[in-house]
Write an enzyme that holds these catalytic residues in place. Sequence first.
Site, PDB file in Angstrom:
ATOM      1  N   ASP A 139      57.086  20.777  42.427  1.00 33.76           N
ATOM      2  CA  ASP A 139      58.384  20.466  43.040  1.00 33.76           C
ATOM      3  C   ASP A 139      58.454  19.075  43.653  1.00 33.76           C
ATOM      4  OD1 ASP A 139      59.864  22.788  42.469  1.00 33.76           O
ATOM      5  OD2 ASP A 139      58.790  23.890  44.027  1.00 33.76           O
ATOM      6  N   ASP A 199      63.419  25.369  35.949  1.00 35.46           N
ATOM      7  CA  ASP A 199      63.703  24.466  37.074  1.00 35.46           C
ATOM      8  C   ASP A 199      62.915  23.157  36.967  1.00 35.46           C
ATOM      9  OD1 ASP A 199      63.610  27.254  37.444  1.00 35.46           O
ATOM     10  OD2 ASP A 199      63.688  27.130  39.610  1.00 35.46           O
TER      11      ASP A 199
END
Length: 405
Positions: A119, A179
């Site tokens: 992330d 994602d």
Amino acid sequence: MRVFSFLLISLLVALVGCTFDQSGGKEPSAKFYQKQMERLSKEALAHLSEVDPDSMAIPRSAHKDGSLYGTNSRSWTSGFYPGVLWMLYAHSNDTRFKEAALDWTQFVEKEKYDTHTHDLGFKVYNSFGQAYKNTNDNSYMEVVLEASKTLANRYNPKVGCIRSWDFNKDVWQFPVIIDNMMNLEMLFEATRLSGDSTFYDLAYQHALTTLKNHFRSDYSTYHVIDYDTLTGGVRNRHTHQGQSHESSWARGQAWGLYGFAMAYRETKDPRFYKQAVAISDFMYEHPNMPSHGVPYWDFNAEKIPNEPVDASAAAIATCGMLILCELDSTCHSKMLPRIDLSLKTLNSKEFFAHTPPFLLDHSVGNIPGDSEVDVPIIYADYYFVEALMRRIKLGKMIETKLAFL
Ligand code: GLY
């Protein structure tokens, strides 16, 4: 001749006004979007005094009682609040946003060394990347480059992807979630900033592998693809935050749409353009897409229409479609009505958040995990502000192009 040119330009500008405000005031106009940005800026400015910079309470979401759910920088969401403030600074030039953005951004710096997460784009690019864009200060660029090096270490050449998660090792060998397409933007930028093509190459290959393995024949996306690290083949097609393995989790579709639109912008590979358009078609032509253009949290949620909608999915998807429109005017006739539909709804009173510092209500984090259901969430704010800014810019682009026809 001069008078004639003036009349011609005035006529074209008037025509453009009609194009942008297509249905006699029923659809959002340029003025509507400007007004919404002013509303959001005013609200966010008021919130600055209500939420003090705190490295242990970076805004993520609101609890049901309205109190702030804040996190430290390790959360995947830690870059979004600083990012919102940077975008509002870019829009308004108000230095109070810049000062606050600097305060919140610094809390995220240590994440550049975190090797246990994919992330880093969400965390570092949305904070330090925005800081660099808005200040040109090379020290912020260095943080982006360091984070990109860290992220590149998670790439496996056999799989052709960056590993997403490290948990659930008894189930998944090498999980990659849709994602993860979003974290590629930082890598593309890292090549531009450093001249080192490695980042670009990894990001391109990750997008190609995702294109090959993440999608069903109707262009809906799986959430998690689990790879075999010895063969590079697919072991499992799973979900983590969706209704079921074979369902279509709304935010996953939106990540895919934005991710492939961005990957097209960076590589000009037409396969990515086609994929982004097809995901938009899947979402906006789906029988379970509400007529207001904000999807339920999963297109196959069991109790539709009695299921929560996910404003974050609409905001992210809208940004993706806007990126396509910025690159290619031939998709405007299809994409603009979708963009305007979703953005109009997100700007309606029903979606106003009433819990500082959030701007947008009705997002869903993780229903199977029973967390953040129908609450304001910071990444919805981030993409909502981005979408409004992109929509205003696109309106001006269309206006300028037509005026020079
Ligand atoms: N990247 C995590 C989520 O979309 O919830």
